[in-house]
Design a protein around this motif. Sequence first.
Motif, PDB file in Angstrom:
ATOM      1  N   SER A  74     -12.341  76.211  -3.402  1.00 45.03           N
ATOM      2  CA  SER A  74     -10.723  76.372  -4.245  1.00 45.03           C
ATOM      3  C   SER A  74     -10.249  74.660  -4.574  1.00 45.03           C
ATOM      4  O   SER A  74      -9.542  75.124  -5.295  1.00 45.03           O
ATOM      5  N   PHE A  75     -11.975  73.838  -4.458  1.00 45.31           N
ATOM      6  CA  PHE A  75     -11.372  72.787  -5.402  1.00 45.31           C
ATOM      7  C   PHE A  75     -11.945  72.036  -6.705  1.00 45.31           C
ATOM      8  O   PHE A  75     -13.538  72.982  -5.627  1.00 45.31           O
ATOM      9  N   ARG A  76     -12.006  71.873  -7.481  1.00 44.50           N
ATOM     10  CA  ARG A  76     -12.515  71.144  -8.561  1.00 44.50           C
ATOM     11  C   ARG A  76     -13.842  70.655  -7.344  1.00 44.50           C
ATOM     12  O   ARG A  76     -13.905  69.380  -6.218  1.00 44.50           O
ATOM     13  N   GLN A  77     -15.382  70.464  -7.913  1.00 44.82           N
ATOM     14  CA  GLN A  77     -16.173  69.674  -7.486  1.00 44.82           C
ATOM     15  C   GLN A  77     -16.917  67.953  -8.237  1.00 44.82           C
ATOM     16  O   GLN A  77     -17.429  67.730  -7.740  1.00 44.82           O
ATOM     17  N   ASP A  78     -15.824  68.400  -9.692  1.00 45.81           N
ATOM     18  CA  ASP A  78     -16.330  67.467 -10.173  1.00 45.81           C
ATOM     19  C   ASP A  78     -15.878  66.296 -10.695  1.00 45.81           C
ATOM     20  O   ASP A  78     -15.436  64.964 -11.721  1.00 45.81           O
ATOM     21  N   TYR A  79     -15.180  66.021  -9.362  1.00 48.27           N
ATOM     22  CA  TYR A  79     -14.305  65.202  -9.531  1.00 48.27           C
ATOM     23  C   TYR A  79     -15.243  63.528  -9.438  1.00 48.27           C
ATOM     24  O   TYR A  79     -16.941  63.694  -8.467  1.00 48.27           O
ATOM     25  N   PRO A  80     -14.776  62.130  -9.622  1.00 51.90           N
ATOM     26  CA  PRO A  80     -15.845  60.722  -9.417  1.00 51.90           C
ATOM     27  C   PRO A  80     -16.198  60.825  -7.885  1.00 51.90           C
ATOM     28  O   PRO A  80     -14.690  60.538  -7.085  1.00 51.90           O
ATOM     29  N   GLU A  81     -17.170  59.552  -7.877  1.00 58.30           N
ATOM     30  CA  GLU A  81     -17.265  59.174  -6.140  1.00 58.30           C
ATOM     31  C   GLU A  81     -15.795  58.449  -6.268  1.00 58.30           C
ATOM     32  O   GLU A  81     -16.351  57.780  -7.161  1.00 58.30           O
ATOM     33  N   PRO A  82     -15.703  58.181  -4.508  1.00 57.81           N
ATOM     34  CA  PRO A  82     -14.819  57.270  -4.328  1.00 57.81           C
ATOM     35  C   PRO A  82     -16.016  55.777  -4.521  1.00 57.81           C
ATOM     36  O   PRO A  82     -16.809  55.736  -4.841  1.00 57.81           O
ATOM     37  N   SER A  83     -14.836  54.779  -4.653  1.00 54.15           N
ATOM     38  CA  SER A  83     -15.385  53.757  -4.535  1.00 54.15           C
ATOM     39  C   SER A  83     -14.855  53.303  -3.382  1.00 54.15           C
ATOM     40  O   SER A  83     -15.004  53.943  -2.352  1.00 54.15           O
ATOM     41  N   ASP A  84     -15.861  51.772  -2.987  1.00 57.90           N
ATOM     42  CA  ASP A  84     -16.401  51.613  -1.366  1.00 57.90           C
ATOM     43  C   ASP A  84     -15.257  51.470  -0.371  1.00 57.90           C
ATOM     44  O   ASP A  84     -14.715  51.795   0.543  1.00 57.90           O
ATOM     45  N   ALA A  85     -13.729  51.145  -0.992  1.00 61.43           N
ATOM     46  CA  ALA A  85     -12.897  50.535  -1.589  1.00 61.43           C
ATOM     47  C   ALA A  85     -12.151  51.053  -0.191  1.00 61.43           C
ATOM     48  O   ALA A  85     -10.950  51.772   0.681  1.00 61.43           O
ATOM     49  N   ALA A  86     -11.761  53.190  -1.291  1.00 63.55           N
ATOM     50  CA  ALA A  86     -11.567  53.884  -1.062  1.00 63.55           C
ATOM     51  C   ALA A  86     -11.760  54.534  -0.168  1.00 63.55           C
ATOM     52  O   ALA A  86     -11.160  54.929   0.974  1.00 63.55           O
ATOM     53  N   VAL A  87     -13.473  54.316   0.306  1.00 65.41           N
ATOM     54  CA  VAL A  87     -14.126  55.013   1.340  1.00 65.41           C
ATOM     55  C   VAL A  87     -13.036  54.117   2.966  1.00 65.41           C
ATOM     56  O   VAL A  87     -12.839  54.652   4.157  1.00 65.41           O
ATOM     57  N   ARG A  88     -13.015  53.029   2.895  1.00 62.77           N
ATOM     58  CA  ARG A  88     -13.365  51.973   4.168  1.00 62.77           C
ATOM     59  C   ARG A  88     -11.386  52.193   4.625  1.00 62.77           C
ATOM     60  O   ARG A  88     -11.100  52.594   5.740  1.00 62.77           O
ATOM     61  N   GLU A  89     -10.463  52.671   3.245  1.00 62.07           N
ATOM     62  CA  GLU A  89      -8.854  52.837   3.495  1.00 62.07           C
ATOM     63  C   GLU A  89      -9.519  53.990   3.899  1.00 62.07           C
ATOM     64  O   GLU A  89      -8.637  54.411   5.124  1.00 62.07           O
ATOM     65  N   LEU A  90      -9.373  55.424   3.904  1.00 67.13           N
ATOM     66  CA  LEU A  90     -10.092  56.937   4.314  1.00 67.13           C
ATOM     67  C   LEU A  90     -10.270  56.225   6.159  1.00 67.13           C
ATOM     68  O   LEU A  90      -9.851  57.087   7.189  1.00 67.13           O
ATOM     69  N   ALA A  91     -11.094  55.753   5.942  1.00 65.79           N
ATOM     70  CA  ALA A  91     -11.616  55.879   7.320  1.00 65.79           C
ATOM     71  C   ALA A  91     -10.858  55.034   8.026  1.00 65.79           C
ATOM     72  O   ALA A  91     -10.598  55.826   9.348  1.00 65.79           O
ATOM     73  N   GLY A  92     -10.425  54.398   7.275  1.00 59.52           N
ATOM     74  CA  GLY A  92      -9.127  53.285   8.429  1.00 59.52           C
ATOM     75  C   GLY A  92      -7.715  54.648   8.785  1.00 59.52           C
ATOM     76  O   GLY A  92      -7.184  54.400   9.590  1.00 59.52           O
ATOM     77  N   LEU A  93      -7.321  55.292   7.965  1.00 60.66           N
ATOM     78  CA  LEU A  93      -6.630  56.301   7.941  1.00 60.66           C
ATOM     79  C   LEU A  93      -7.071  57.351   9.018  1.00 60.66           C
ATOM     80  O   LEU A  93      -6.025  57.959   9.931  1.00 60.66           O
ATOM     81  N   VAL A  94      -8.254  58.104   8.945  1.00 67.68           N
ATOM     82  CA  VAL A  94      -8.687  58.629   9.807  1.00 67.68           C
ATOM     83  C   VAL A  94      -9.144  58.677  11.254  1.00 67.68           C
ATOM     84  O   VAL A  94      -7.757  58.988  12.008  1.00 67.68           O
ATOM     85  N   GLY A  95      -9.061  56.853  11.743  1.00 68.61           N
ATOM     86  CA  GLY A  95      -9.094  56.161  12.695  1.00 68.61           C
ATOM     87  C   GLY A  95      -7.365  56.110  13.062  1.00 68.61           C
ATOM     88  O   GLY A  95      -7.912  56.313  14.672  1.00 68.61           O
ATOM     89  N   ARG A  96      -7.054  55.618  12.294  1.00 69.89           N
ATOM     90  CA  ARG A  96      -4.873  55.428  13.208  1.00 69.89           C
ATOM     91  C   ARG A  96      -4.954  56.707  13.435  1.00 69.89           C
ATOM     92  O   ARG A  96      -4.170  56.704  14.764  1.00 69.89           O
ATOM     93  N   ALA A  97      -5.636  57.925  12.992  1.00 69.37           N
ATOM     94  CA  ALA A  97      -4.564  59.625  12.684  1.00 69.37           C
ATOM     95  C   ALA A  97      -4.881  60.446  14.122  1.00 69.37           C
ATOM     96  O   ALA A  97      -4.693  60.191  15.029  1.00 69.37           O
ATOM     97  N   ALA A  98      -6.735  59.861  14.745  1.00 68.60           N
ATOM     98  CA  ALA A  98      -7.105  59.915  15.905  1.00 68.60           C
ATOM     99  C   ALA A  98      -6.963  59.231  16.830  1.00 68.60           C
ATOM    100  O   ALA A  98      -6.659  60.390  17.908  1.00 68.60           O
TER     101      ALA A  98
END
Length: 79
Positions: A52-76
């Motif tokens: 259902s979603f486009r697959q041709d998006y650019p790879e995230p930067s390292d900073a974006a990956v770290r930010e997402l990991a932090g958000l997921v950790g806080r939500a958990a």
Amino acid sequence: MTGATGTEVRRSERSRFALDVDTASYDYARRLLKEGQRPEPARIRPEEFVNSFRQDYPEPSDAAVRELAGLVGRAASLR
């Protein structure tokens, strides 16, 4: 299990499978969630969510990956 080319799927790291472009499961789940209901798990096919979603998006930067990991950790930790 033998694939269409006669290759045993479990023995070949290059075996392939087809991605169905059906999105009905995603559409069904989205509609019910918008209505405040939960979809029946047996009617959900995760592969249709991916389709259902486009697959041709650019790879995230390292900073974006770290930010997402932090958000997921806080939500958990809120559970």
